[in-house]
Scaffold this motif. Structure first.
Motif, mmCIF file in Angstrom:
data_model
loop_
_atom_site.group_PDB
_atom_site.id
_atom_site.type_symbol
_atom_site.label_atom_id
_atom_site.label_comp_id
_atom_site.label_asym_id
_atom_site.label_seq_id
_atom_site.Cartn_x
_atom_site.Cartn_y
_atom_site.Cartn_z
ATOM 1 N N SER A 41 72.290 43.689 27.644
ATOM 2 C CA SER A 41 72.558 45.021 28.176
ATOM 3 C C SER A 41 73.635 44.932 29.246
ATOM 4 O O SER A 41 73.912 43.859 29.784
ATOM 5 C CB SER A 41 71.284 45.645 28.759
ATOM 6 O OG SER A 41 70.758 44.826 29.792
ATOM 7 N N THR A 42 74.247 46.057 29.539
ATOM 8 C CA THR A 42 75.275 46.135 30.565
ATOM 9 C C THR A 42 74.789 47.060 31.670
ATOM 10 O O THR A 42 74.273 48.149 31.392
ATOM 11 C CB THR A 42 76.598 46.674 29.986
ATOM 12 O OG1 THR A 42 77.032 45.797 28.943
ATOM 13 C CG2 THR A 42 77.675 46.744 31.053
ATOM 14 N N THR A 47 80.335 45.645 37.336
ATOM 15 C CA THR A 47 79.635 45.663 36.059
ATOM 16 C C THR A 47 79.149 44.263 35.709
ATOM 17 O O THR A 47 79.879 43.277 35.883
ATOM 18 C CB THR A 47 80.546 46.192 34.939
ATOM 19 O OG1 THR A 47 80.977 47.516 35.288
ATOM 20 C CG2 THR A 47 79.813 46.252 33.611
ATOM 21 N N TYR A 48 77.943 44.189 35.216
ATOM 22 C CA TYR A 48 77.333 42.913 34.845
ATOM 23 C C TYR A 48 76.803 43.002 33.418
ATOM 24 O O TYR A 48 76.412 44.079 32.956
ATOM 25 C CB TYR A 48 76.165 42.563 35.777
ATOM 26 C CG TYR A 48 76.518 42.518 37.234
ATOM 27 C CD1 TYR A 48 76.960 41.352 37.833
ATOM 28 C CD2 TYR A 48 76.393 43.668 38.021
ATOM 29 C CE1 TYR A 48 77.267 41.314 39.180
ATOM 30 C CE2 TYR A 48 76.703 43.637 39.373
ATOM 31 C CZ TYR A 48 77.141 42.459 39.943
ATOM 32 O OH TYR A 48 77.446 42.432 41.283
ATOM 33 N N ARG A 49 76.789 41.855 32.750
ATOM 34 C CA ARG A 49 76.111 41.762 31.460
ATOM 35 C C ARG A 49 74.848 40.931 31.667
ATOM 36 O O ARG A 49 74.903 39.827 32.211
ATOM 37 C CB ARG A 49 77.009 41.128 30.405
ATOM 38 C CG ARG A 49 76.472 41.289 28.977
ATOM 39 C CD ARG A 49 77.571 41.035 27.962
ATOM 40 N NE ARG A 49 78.601 42.077 28.039
ATOM 41 C CZ ARG A 49 79.833 41.939 27.583
ATOM 42 N NH1 ARG A 49 80.207 40.818 27.006
ATOM 43 N NH2 ARG A 49 80.703 42.932 27.692
ATOM 44 N N MET A 50 73.736 41.486 31.218
ATOM 45 C CA MET A 50 72.444 40.825 31.400
ATOM 46 C C MET A 50 71.921 40.377 30.042
ATOM 47 O O MET A 50 71.919 41.152 29.082
ATOM 48 C CB MET A 50 71.453 41.767 32.081
ATOM 49 C CG MET A 50 71.919 42.251 33.439
ATOM 50 S SD MET A 50 70.722 43.345 34.262
ATOM 51 C CE MET A 50 69.386 42.198 34.557
ATOM 52 N N HIS A 51 71.480 39.130 29.983
ATOM 53 C CA HIS A 51 70.954 38.546 28.755
ATOM 54 C C HIS A 51 69.523 38.098 29.035
ATOM 55 O O HIS A 51 69.293 37.211 29.864
ATOM 56 C CB HIS A 51 71.794 37.333 28.328
ATOM 57 C CG HIS A 51 73.269 37.614 28.278
ATOM 58 N ND1 HIS A 51 74.038 37.712 29.422
ATOM 59 C CD2 HIS A 51 74.110 37.810 27.240
ATOM 60 C CE1 HIS A 51 75.295 37.955 29.084
ATOM 61 N NE2 HIS A 51 75.360 38.023 27.771
ATOM 62 N N GLU A 52 68.567 38.721 28.347
ATOM 63 C CA GLU A 52 67.162 38.371 28.530
ATOM 64 C C GLU A 52 66.654 37.687 27.269
ATOM 65 O O GLU A 52 66.598 38.293 26.199
ATOM 66 C CB GLU A 52 66.326 39.611 28.839
ATOM 67 C CG GLU A 52 64.885 39.258 29.180
ATOM 68 C CD GLU A 52 64.063 40.487 29.542
ATOM 69 O OE1 GLU A 52 63.066 40.323 30.270
ATOM 70 O OE2 GLU A 52 64.405 41.596 29.081
ATOM 71 N N LEU A 53 66.307 36.430 27.407
ATOM 72 C CA LEU A 53 65.802 35.627 26.297
ATOM 73 C C LEU A 53 64.287 35.561 26.414
ATOM 74 O O LEU A 53 63.748 34.997 27.364
ATOM 75 C CB LEU A 53 66.416 34.225 26.347
ATOM 76 C CG LEU A 53 65.968 33.240 25.265
ATOM 77 C CD1 LEU A 53 66.434 33.696 23.890
ATOM 78 C CD2 LEU A 53 66.499 31.838 25.570
#
Length: 279
Positions: A188-189, A197-203
């Motif tokens: 998600s952004t 602005t950040y990009r978030m990666h949830e594993l």
């Protein structure tokens, strides 16, 4: 020289989950989100404007005017609303950098808000006089950062700190109905309070005991992470509602109410605020 040798804030590649290593490749330097002032500032930039839990916590405490102990207070996402509601708060966090940000925010409130005592300490080892607090708050699923043994120790300290009719408000997260299967990686952004602005990666692999969060700043010129970017990582344990309820019961608490956190409705994961009291 081995690439698996890490400094105080760098996470060795061997400690990064394979899907995240493959996603970012060799261009990135993986660092601990909580490892330095830059990580604290990034966490604050993303998280402070998040209103999740605030309504539910203030609602639960509306008729409880006594002192509040907030554990893992961070930079004050929950603390500041509590103070604006004129609560007396003791805010505890292990990260001095986060408390420094919170101290500046408290100073800006002036005399119209409640009072706050800041303590740089581990939430596992709560050092306060017995029966001091009417309420204890642990928000943002912070309890999931601890092992079951650490949570048990923390609950013992909370039981000692609470008044006889005091309550504990603690949040956790489950997989939402209909979202228990499927892809393991959510991307998600988000835009922080600063406009960055950040990009978030949830594993979050199915049935795993932990989830991994990777946050990277986006280059506004390209809309992509910078070539030499830092990827801030956090590993958070998964503590389902049923597990946390059992742990609380084993520590002498009874869960009296579950409050669904409204700002997370419809997401892949179900965020819940539990209200517990001593039996």
């Amino acid at each position: 020289m081995s690439t698996d040798i890490a400094d105080d804030r760098t996470v060795a590649p061997s400690q990064v989950p394979a899907p995240l290593r493959e996603l970012f490749g060799d261009r990135a330097r993986f660092v601990d989100l909580y490892g330095d002032p830059r990580g604290a500032a990034l966490y604050d930039d993303i998280g402070f404007s998040n209103t999740a839990e605030i309504y539910e916590i203030l609602s639960a405490l509306r008729k409880r005017p006594g002192p509040v102990l907030e554990l893992a207070a961070g930079s004050g996402r929950i603390t500041i609303p509590l103070l604006r509601a004129h609560h007396t708060v003791t805010a505890v966090d292990l990260a001095a950098d986060m408390l420094a940000i919170l101290a500046d925010r408290i100073a800006a409130l002036g005399s119209s808000a409640g009072s706050c005592d800041l303590r740089c300490a581990d939430m596992v080892d709560i050092d306060c006089a017995p029966a001091t607090f009417d309420s204890v708050v642990i928000a943002t699923t912070s309890a999931s950062l601890l092992t079951p043994e650490q949570r048990a120790e923390m609950f013992t300290g909370i039981a000692r700190a609470l008044t006889d009719d005091g309550i504990l408000l603690i949040s956790t997260v489950d997989s939402a109905d209909g979202h228990r299967e499927g892809g393991d990686l959510d991307i998600s952004t988000v835009t922080g309070s600063s406009g960055t602005t950040y990009r978030m990666h949830e594993l979050w692999p199915a049935h795993a005991d932990a989830r991994h969060l990777a946050v990277v700043e986006i280059d506004p010129a390209t809309g992509e992470p910078r070539h030499d970017t830092e990827v801030h990582l956090s590993r958070v344990g998964v503590v389902p509602v049923a597990t946390l309820t059992d742990e609380l019961r084993s520590s002498g608490f009874e869960v009296r109410r579950e409050r669904a956190i409204r700002d997370t409705a419809g997401t892949r994961h179900r965020y819940v605020l539990l209200e517990a009291a001593l039996r």
